[in-house]
Design a protein around this motif. Structure first.
Motif, PDB file in Angstrom:
ATOM      1  N   VAL A  19     -18.084 -96.488   6.671  1.00  0.00           N
ATOM      2  CA  VAL A  19     -16.671 -96.124   6.467  1.00  0.00           C
ATOM      3  C   VAL A  19     -15.822 -97.388   6.645  1.00  0.00           C
ATOM      4  N   PRO A  20     -14.529 -97.344   6.276  1.00  0.00           N
ATOM      5  CA  PRO A  20     -13.665 -98.503   6.545  1.00  0.00           C
ATOM      6  C   PRO A  20     -13.711 -98.833   8.041  1.00  0.00           C
ATOM      7  N   TYR A  47     -18.924 -99.230   1.346  1.00  0.00           N
ATOM      8  CA  TYR A  47     -18.614 -97.847   0.999  1.00  0.00           C
ATOM      9  C   TYR A  47     -17.893 -97.854  -0.336  1.00  0.00           C
ATOM     10  N   TYR A  48     -17.847 -96.698  -0.970  1.00  0.00           N
ATOM     11  CA  TYR A  48     -17.294 -96.612  -2.328  1.00  0.00           C
ATOM     12  C   TYR A  48     -16.014 -95.795  -2.343  1.00  0.00           C
ATOM     13  N   LEU A  49     -15.067 -96.299  -3.077  1.00  0.00           N
ATOM     14  CA  LEU A  49     -13.778 -95.646  -3.203  1.00  0.00           C
ATOM     15  C   LEU A  49     -13.532 -95.386  -4.688  1.00  0.00           C
ATOM     16  N   GLU A  50     -13.342 -94.129  -5.044  1.00  0.00           N
ATOM     17  CA  GLU A  50     -13.118 -93.792  -6.452  1.00  0.00           C
ATOM     18  C   GLU A  50     -11.634 -93.695  -6.747  1.00  0.00           C
ATOM     19  N   ILE A  51     -11.182 -94.500  -7.718  1.00  0.00           N
ATOM     20  CA  ILE A  51      -9.783 -94.476  -8.134  1.00  0.00           C
ATOM     21  C   ILE A  51      -9.765 -94.203  -9.641  1.00  0.00           C
ATOM     22  N   THR A  55     -14.731 -97.160  -9.720  1.00  0.00           N
ATOM     23  CA  THR A  55     -15.286 -97.017  -8.377  1.00  0.00           C
ATOM     24  C   THR A  55     -15.318 -98.394  -7.739  1.00  0.00           C
ATOM     25  N   SER A  57     -16.338-100.927  -4.643  1.00  0.00           N
ATOM     26  CA  SER A  57     -17.286-101.084  -3.550  1.00  0.00           C
ATOM     27  C   SER A  57     -16.634-102.001  -2.518  1.00  0.00           C
ATOM     28  N   LEU A  58     -16.394-101.477  -1.322  1.00  0.00           N
ATOM     29  CA  LEU A  58     -15.681-102.233  -0.295  1.00  0.00           C
ATOM     30  C   LEU A  58     -16.531-102.446   0.954  1.00  0.00           C
ATOM     31  N   GLY A  60     -17.600-102.277   4.682  1.00  0.00           N
ATOM     32  CA  GLY A  60     -17.276-101.309   5.723  1.00  0.00           C
ATOM     33  C   GLY A  60     -18.096-101.539   6.980  1.00  0.00           C
TER      34      GLY A  60
END
Length: 86
Positions: A19-20, A47-51, A55, A57-58, A60
């Protein structure tokens, strides 16, 4: 009196979900596990964030957890559920 039961101590390790890092401070290990990392955890994952259509990949953080487990085992020369001798 010879020892019949020689239980093996096992260490089970696991990692919490990535997670962040800023949100990881309050993350707990599953029941029965002890947290072996502290603070925001270990920054060793993504972790992956869908906008909308993308998607991201950040980087964490996650916590490392450990649990001690005793596995019942018979000593050498003993066998069966009651670890009987020959």
């Amino acid at each position: 009196q010879m020892k019949r039961q020689c239980d093996q101590k096992l260490l089970i390790r696991m990692k919490t979900q990535c997670v962040p890092c800023s949100l990881n401070l309050k993350t707990e290990c599953p029941a029965g596990y002890t947290k072996i990392s502290n603070g925001t955890g270990i920054p060793d994952c993504r972790y992956y964030l869908e906008i909308k259509t993308h998607t991201l990949s950040l980087p964490g953080c996650r916590h490392h957890c450990m649990k001690e487990f005793e596995q019942p085992e018979c000593c050498q020369g003993h066998w069966g559920p009651d670890c009987m001798g020959k």
